[in-house]
Motif scaffolding. Sequence first.
Motif, mmCIF file in Angstrom:
data_model
loop_
_atom_site.group_PDB
_atom_site.id
_atom_site.type_symbol
_atom_site.label_atom_id
_atom_site.label_comp_id
_atom_site.label_asym_id
_atom_site.label_seq_id
_atom_site.Cartn_x
_atom_site.Cartn_y
_atom_site.Cartn_z
ATOM 1 N N SER A 1 0.857 -1.192 0.000
ATOM 2 C CA SER A 1 0.000 0.000 0.000
ATOM 3 C C SER A 1 0.889 1.237 0.000
ATOM 4 O O SER A 1 2.080 1.162 0.308
ATOM 5 C CB SER A 1 -0.931 0.007 1.202
ATOM 6 O OG SER A 1 -0.194 0.001 2.409
ATOM 7 N N GLY A 2 0.267 2.357 -0.339
ATOM 8 C CA GLY A 2 1.024 3.600 -0.434
ATOM 9 C C GLY A 2 1.229 3.969 -1.889
ATOM 10 O O GLY A 2 0.278 4.147 -2.634
ATOM 11 N N ARG A 3 2.446 4.018 -2.307
ATOM 12 C CA ARG A 3 2.790 4.371 -3.680
ATOM 13 C C ARG A 3 2.224 3.335 -4.664
ATOM 14 O O ARG A 3 2.113 2.159 -4.334
ATOM 15 C CB ARG A 3 4.297 4.452 -3.808
ATOM 16 C CG ARG A 3 4.808 4.843 -5.184
ATOM 17 C CD ARG A 3 6.272 5.159 -5.133
ATOM 18 N NE ARG A 3 6.888 5.161 -6.445
ATOM 19 C CZ ARG A 3 8.081 5.649 -6.705
ATOM 20 N NH1 ARG A 3 8.790 6.171 -5.727
ATOM 21 N NH2 ARG A 3 8.576 5.611 -7.925
ATOM 22 N N THR A 4 1.884 3.795 -5.873
ATOM 23 C CA THR A 4 1.305 2.922 -6.891
ATOM 24 C C THR A 4 2.182 1.685 -7.108
ATOM 25 O O THR A 4 3.358 1.788 -7.468
ATOM 26 C CB THR A 4 1.152 3.673 -8.213
ATOM 27 O OG1 THR A 4 0.334 4.833 -7.992
ATOM 28 C CG2 THR A 4 0.485 2.789 -9.258
ATOM 29 N N PHE A 5 1.592 0.519 -6.910
ATOM 30 C CA PHE A 5 2.337 -0.735 -6.871
ATOM 31 C C PHE A 5 3.083 -1.020 -8.169
ATOM 32 O O PHE A 5 4.197 -1.533 -8.162
ATOM 33 C CB PHE A 5 1.360 -1.869 -6.545
ATOM 34 C CG PHE A 5 2.003 -3.210 -6.357
ATOM 35 C CD1 PHE A 5 1.671 -4.275 -7.188
ATOM 36 C CD2 PHE A 5 2.913 -3.417 -5.345
ATOM 37 C CE1 PHE A 5 2.246 -5.519 -7.006
ATOM 38 C CE2 PHE A 5 3.508 -4.656 -5.154
ATOM 39 C CZ PHE A 5 3.159 -5.715 -5.990
ATOM 40 N N SER A 6 2.474 -0.689 -9.290
ATOM 41 C CA SER A 6 3.070 -1.024 -10.582
ATOM 42 C C SER A 6 4.289 -0.174 -10.931
ATOM 43 O O SER A 6 4.900 -0.374 -11.987
ATOM 44 C CB SER A 6 2.029 -0.894 -11.693
ATOM 45 O OG SER A 6 1.547 0.430 -11.751
ATOM 46 N N THR A 7 4.660 0.748 -10.069
ATOM 47 C CA THR A 7 5.788 1.629 -10.358
ATOM 48 C C THR A 7 7.095 1.161 -9.717
ATOM 49 O O THR A 7 8.118 1.835 -9.875
ATOM 50 C CB THR A 7 5.515 3.070 -9.899
ATOM 51 O OG1 THR A 7 5.378 3.098 -8.462
ATOM 52 C CG2 THR A 7 4.270 3.627 -10.550
ATOM 53 N N TYR A 8 7.075 0.051 -9.030
ATOM 54 C CA TYR A 8 8.323 -0.399 -8.417
ATOM 55 C C TYR A 8 8.479 -1.917 -8.493
ATOM 56 O O TYR A 8 7.507 -2.666 -8.536
ATOM 57 C CB TYR A 8 8.468 0.092 -6.978
ATOM 58 C CG TYR A 8 7.292 -0.143 -6.069
ATOM 59 C CD1 TYR A 8 6.312 0.830 -5.925
ATOM 60 C CD2 TYR A 8 7.175 -1.321 -5.329
ATOM 61 C CE1 TYR A 8 5.233 0.634 -5.074
ATOM 62 C CE2 TYR A 8 6.101 -1.516 -4.478
ATOM 63 C CZ TYR A 8 5.137 -0.532 -4.358
ATOM 64 O OH TYR A 8 4.062 -0.733 -3.510
ATOM 65 N N ALA A 9 9.733 -2.318 -8.496
ATOM 66 C CA ALA A 9 10.065 -3.733 -8.515
ATOM 67 C C ALA A 9 9.965 -4.308 -7.104
ATOM 68 O O ALA A 9 9.990 -3.572 -6.118
ATOM 69 C CB ALA A 9 11.475 -3.926 -9.060
ATOM 70 N N MET A 10 9.879 -5.633 -7.044
ATOM 71 C CA MET A 10 9.740 -6.303 -5.755
ATOM 72 C C MET A 10 10.726 -7.459 -5.637
ATOM 73 O O MET A 10 11.129 -8.061 -6.641
ATOM 74 C CB MET A 10 8.325 -6.852 -5.597
ATOM 75 C CG MET A 10 7.240 -5.794 -5.516
ATOM 76 S SD MET A 10 7.347 -4.797 -4.016
ATOM 77 C CE MET A 10 7.048 -6.041 -2.748
ATOM 78 N N GLY A 11 11.079 -7.755 -4.425
ATOM 79 C CA GLY A 11 11.964 -8.886 -4.184
ATOM 80 C C GLY A 11 11.541 -9.667 -2.958
ATOM 81 O O GLY A 11 10.800 -9.151 -2.112
ATOM 82 N N TRP A 12 12.002 -10.900 -2.891
ATOM 83 C CA TRP A 12 11.837 -11.741 -1.707
ATOM 84 C C TRP A 12 13.230 -12.123 -1.199
ATOM 85 O O TRP A 12 14.111 -12.499 -1.986
ATOM 86 C CB TRP A 12 11.063 -13.025 -2.027
ATOM 87 C CG TRP A 12 9.589 -12.859 -2.183
ATOM 88 C CD1 TRP A 12 8.889 -12.731 -3.348
ATOM 89 C CD2 TRP A 12 8.619 -12.815 -1.131
ATOM 90 N NE1 TRP A 12 7.552 -12.611 -3.092
ATOM 91 C CE2 TRP A 12 7.347 -12.662 -1.732
ATOM 92 C CE3 TRP A 12 8.678 -12.892 0.264
ATOM 93 C CZ2 TRP A 12 6.165 -12.585 -0.999
ATOM 94 C CZ3 TRP A 12 7.507 -12.822 0.993
ATOM 95 C CH2 TRP A 12 6.274 -12.667 0.367
ATOM 96 N N PHE A 13 13.388 -12.036 0.106
ATOM 97 C CA PHE A 13 14.611 -12.446 0.778
ATOM 98 C C PHE A 13 14.230 -13.368 1.933
ATOM 99 O O PHE A 13 13.065 -13.419 2.333
ATOM 100 C CB PHE A 13 15.360 -11.222 1.329
ATOM 101 C CG PHE A 13 15.966 -10.353 0.262
ATOM 102 C CD1 PHE A 13 15.179 -9.484 -0.472
ATOM 103 C CD2 PHE A 13 17.315 -10.402 0.001
ATOM 104 C CE1 PHE A 13 15.728 -8.687 -1.463
ATOM 105 C CE2 PHE A 13 17.884 -9.597 -0.983
ATOM 106 C CZ PHE A 13 17.089 -8.741 -1.709
#
Length: 124
Positions: free
Chosen positions: A25-37
């Motif tokens: 939530s917060g900033r538009t999700f489609s504008t940033y990459a994601m990772g799992w650690f």
Amino acid sequence: QVQLVESGGGLVQAGGSLRLSCAASGRTFSTYAMGWFRQAPGKEREFVSRITRSGSFTYIAASVKGRFTISRDNAKNTVYLQMNSLKPEDTAIYYCAADLDGTGSRSSNEYDYWGQGTQVTVSS
């Protein structure tokens, strides 16, 4: 600002499956990459997987390749980690993270926001 909340962890027997979710939530999700650690007791945080903004490109660590799959649903503001054929060595706290400026990275230093983590325990 981005808020991330992981869910889906738990206790599973070796060979089983779990699907982790990370709701953003917060900033538009489609504008940033994601990772799992993930981080196991007494060990450093380890890269697991990453996915670009659109979901077109993904990368999986060699240790989980062929067993784990990352995906995202930008309409639901959620990234997933499907984990199959789990092994006891997969036991760790799993974190999702947001990379606002890049395409996702193997380095935890490149990520700007982190979730609180979800525990995954695989019994033998």
